[in-house]
Design an enzyme around this catalytic site. Structure first.
Site, PDB file in Angstrom:
ATOM      1  CB  CYS A 115      -0.956   0.001   1.187  1.00 23.54           C
ATOM      2  SG  CYS A 115      -2.132  -1.352   1.125  1.00 23.54           S
ATOM      3  CG  HIS A 252      -3.103   3.795   1.659  1.00 20.78           C
ATOM      4  ND1 HIS A 252      -3.547   3.277   0.462  1.00 20.78           N
ATOM      5  CD2 HIS A 252      -3.200   2.776   2.555  1.00 20.78           C
ATOM      6  CE1 HIS A 252      -3.882   2.009   0.637  1.00 20.78           C
ATOM      7  NE2 HIS A 252      -3.687   1.678   1.889  1.00 20.78           N
ATOM      8  CG  ASN A 282      -6.540  -0.630   0.953  1.00 21.81           C
ATOM      9  OD1 ASN A 282      -5.805  -0.242   0.041  1.00 21.81           O
ATOM     10  ND2 ASN A 282      -6.060  -0.995   2.129  1.00 21.81           N
TER      11      ASN A 282
HETATM   12  O1  UT7 Z   1      -3.750  -0.705   3.529  1.00 22.88           O
HETATM   13  C1  UT7 Z   1      -2.999  -1.388   4.447  1.00 22.88           C
HETATM   14  C2  UT7 Z   1      -3.381  -1.003   5.791  1.00 22.88           C
HETATM   15  N1  UT7 Z   1      -4.589  -1.686   6.224  1.00 22.88           N
HETATM   16  C3  UT7 Z   1      -5.349  -1.108   7.117  1.00 22.88           C
HETATM   17  O2  UT7 Z   1      -5.085  -0.002   7.465  1.00 22.88           O
HETATM   18  C4  UT7 Z   1      -6.498  -1.881   7.733  1.00 22.88           C
HETATM   19  C5  UT7 Z   1      -6.509  -1.594   9.207  1.00 22.88           C
HETATM   20  N2  UT7 Z   1      -7.573  -2.217   9.928  1.00 22.88           N
HETATM   21  C6  UT7 Z   1      -8.871  -1.884   9.791  1.00 22.88           C
HETATM   22  O3  UT7 Z   1      -9.224  -1.096   8.945  1.00 22.88           O
HETATM   23  C7  UT7 Z   1      -9.868  -2.485  10.744  1.00 22.88           C
HETATM   24  O4  UT7 Z   1      -9.174  -3.136  11.787  1.00 22.88           O
HETATM   25  C8  UT7 Z   1     -10.855  -3.480  10.085  1.00 22.88           C
HETATM   26  C9  UT7 Z   1     -11.836  -2.714   9.200  1.00 22.88           C
HETATM   27  C10 UT7 Z   1     -10.103  -4.507   9.266  1.00 22.88           C
HETATM   28  C11 UT7 Z   1     -11.663  -4.205  11.148  1.00 22.88           C
HETATM   29  O5  UT7 Z   1     -12.340  -3.277  11.989  1.00 22.88           O
HETATM   30  P1  UT7 Z   1     -12.291  -3.428  13.586  1.00 22.88           P
HETATM   31  O6  UT7 Z   1     -13.155  -2.391  14.124  1.00 22.88           O
HETATM   32  O7  UT7 Z   1     -10.836  -3.425  13.958  1.00 22.88           O
HETATM   33  O8  UT7 Z   1     -12.987  -4.826  13.785  1.00 22.88           O
HETATM   34  P2  UT7 Z   1     -12.397  -6.117  14.494  1.00 22.88           P
HETATM   35  O9  UT7 Z   1     -11.396  -6.784  13.606  1.00 22.88           O
HETATM   36  O10 UT7 Z   1     -11.994  -5.756  15.866  1.00 22.88           O
HETATM   37  O11 UT7 Z   1     -13.696  -7.009  14.531  1.00 22.88           O
HETATM   38  C12 UT7 Z   1     -14.855  -6.625  15.291  1.00 22.88           C
HETATM   39  C13 UT7 Z   1     -15.942  -7.633  15.061  1.00 22.88           C
HETATM   40  C14 UT7 Z   1     -15.473  -9.072  15.225  1.00 22.88           C
HETATM   41  O12 UT7 Z   1     -16.489  -9.803  15.848  1.00 22.88           O
HETATM   42  P3  UT7 Z   1     -16.406 -10.151  17.406  1.00 22.88           P
HETATM   43  O13 UT7 Z   1     -15.115 -10.902  17.581  1.00 22.88           O
HETATM   44  O14 UT7 Z   1     -16.395  -8.811  18.109  1.00 22.88           O
HETATM   45  O15 UT7 Z   1     -17.630 -10.968  17.642  1.00 22.88           O
HETATM   46  C15 UT7 Z   1     -15.321  -9.557  13.816  1.00 22.88           C
HETATM   47  O16 UT7 Z   1     -15.508 -10.950  13.674  1.00 22.88           O
HETATM   48  O17 UT7 Z   1     -16.436  -7.518  13.716  1.00 22.88           O
HETATM   49  C16 UT7 Z   1     -16.429  -8.813  13.097  1.00 22.88           C
HETATM   50  N3  UT7 Z   1     -16.199  -8.640  11.679  1.00 22.88           N
HETATM   51  C17 UT7 Z   1     -17.203  -8.436  10.792  1.00 22.88           C
HETATM   52  N4  UT7 Z   1     -18.528  -8.367  10.957  1.00 22.88           N
HETATM   53  C18 UT7 Z   1     -19.272  -8.145   9.851  1.00 22.88           C
HETATM   54  C19 UT7 Z   1     -15.021  -8.616  11.024  1.00 22.88           C
HETATM   55  N5  UT7 Z   1     -15.237  -8.413   9.701  1.00 22.88           N
HETATM   56  C20 UT7 Z   1     -16.569  -8.305   9.551  1.00 22.88           C
HETATM   57  C21 UT7 Z   1     -17.400  -8.081   8.425  1.00 22.88           C
HETATM   58  N6  UT7 Z   1     -18.732  -8.003   8.636  1.00 22.88           N
HETATM   59  N7  UT7 Z   1     -16.905  -7.932   7.175  1.00 22.88           N
END
Ligand code: UT7
Length: 325
Positions: A115, A252, A282
């Protein structure tokens, strides 16, 4: 004292025609439009057709950038393509693009910083131009991330999309003062200790496969705000400009919440930030030139504007650039 600076003469972009909305995704993976919008800011992404490759997208973006710059392919003597999804393991996608554009002189090669690839490629081209090794460069960010996604992994497949963007960079003499146009300052960093937080679980040398993207999103998120804010501060310090002098902030496009966090930390008002991830998710190395293209088409990139670009990606790699339009 006169100095050589790299001026951005033209911008182009290209997105595949096919759009996949959040609701389309929810038909085959357990997710909802509300979750994706609330947690990321993404509404849709573009997906390349079978046979539509990273080089095809890159060529379309490059052609538009050259037309807008009023420069013929024959005038280009350097092509750098930032990509983590090359058409082939080798030769470089940049060399393929060179041939598709009918260019037979100069040098072409790829840069792999995921990225952060476009920022790395711009800094690299800037150094070629300042050293007098090249005069006019095509810097391209092009990706087909749809090919390396695990479409059953809802934590990653909802985030990424395909696309390309390109700029024409030209070496021009400037006075060497605060009013100089072109790339004014840049900083690049990497730290391989974080390799396992964002990676692809395949490769020619390790598994002999292409592999799929894997990410610990929460950890990447935590590092992103801190590392990006830090590199912006370093770049501003090197340039002599303050954050409140930045006219346009072109980050980005990974997650709207990351962008809001950085803006808050640096006290950049929302109207100065270009956000396009709602439209294409992204797109890795393509995301900054796609956002630049959007700003250009909105007539926000007028001469004299001070523009800050930043990115962070797998590796980790990260970097920032300050450009006077
Ligand atoms: O370009 C390179 C750099 N990349 C980035 O900058 C990405 C950085 N990370 C992020 O943008 C975020 O961490 C994400 C968007 C990937 C995830 O968001 P989050 O608020 O950190 O969610 P999380 O991973 O903590 O997950 C929260 C909950 C989980 O459920 P539980 O364990 O709380 O029951 C996940 O299983 O959301 C669930 N979850 C989803 N639910 C519905 C994860 N993905 C999804 C989904 N739909 N697609």
């Amino acid at each position: 004292m006169a100095v050589i600076r790299s001026i951005i003469r033209g911008i182009g972009a290209h997105l595949p025609a096919r759009i996949m909305t959040n609701d389309d995704l929810a038909e085959f993976v357990e997710t909802t439009n509300d979750w994706i919008v609330e947690r990321t800011g993404i509404h849709q992404r573009h997906i390349a057709e079978d046979g539509e490759t990273t080089a095809d997208l890159g060529v379309a973006a490059a052609r538009q950038a050259m037309i807008r710059a009023g420069i013929d392919p024959i005038d280009i003597d350097l092509i750098i393509c930032a990509t983590a999804t090359p058409d082939r393991t080798f030769p470089a996608t940049a060399v393929r693009i060179q041939s598709m554009l009918g260019i037979t002189k100069g040098a072409a090669f790829d840069i792999q910083a995921v990225c952060s690839g476009f920022v790395y490629a711009l800094v690299c081209a800037d150094n070629f131009l300042k050293a007098g090794q090249s005069r006019r460069a095509l810097v391209i960010g092009s990706e087909t991330f749809s090919r390396i996604l695990d479409w059953e992994d809802r934590s990653t497949c909802v985030l990424f999309g395909d696309g390309a963007g390109a700029v024409v960079l030209e070496a021009q003499p400037q006075l060497g003062d605060r009013n100089d146009r072109g790339i004014i300052a840049s900083r690049l960093r990497s730290d391989g200790r974080f390799e396992d937080l964002l990676y692809v679980d395949g490769g020619p040398s390790s598994t002999k496969t292409v592999g799929h993207l894997r990410m610990n999103g929460r950890e990447v998120f935590r590092h992103a705000i801190q590392k990006i804010s830090g590199i912006i501060e370093e770049t501003l310090l090197a340039s002599g400009y303050a954050a409140d002098e930045i006219d346009l902030f072109i980050p980005h496009q990974a997650n709207k919440r990351i962008l809001d966090g950085i803006a808050k930390k640096l006290d950049v008002p929302p109207e100065r930030i270009i956000i396009t991830l709602d439209k294409h998710g992204n797109t890795s190395a393509a995301s900054i030139p796609l956002a630049l293209n959007h700003a250009f088409e909105q007539h926000k990139l007028t001469e004299g504007k001070l523009v800050l670009l930043e990115a962070m990606g797998g590796g980790f790699t990260w970097g920032a650039l300050l450009v006077r339009w």
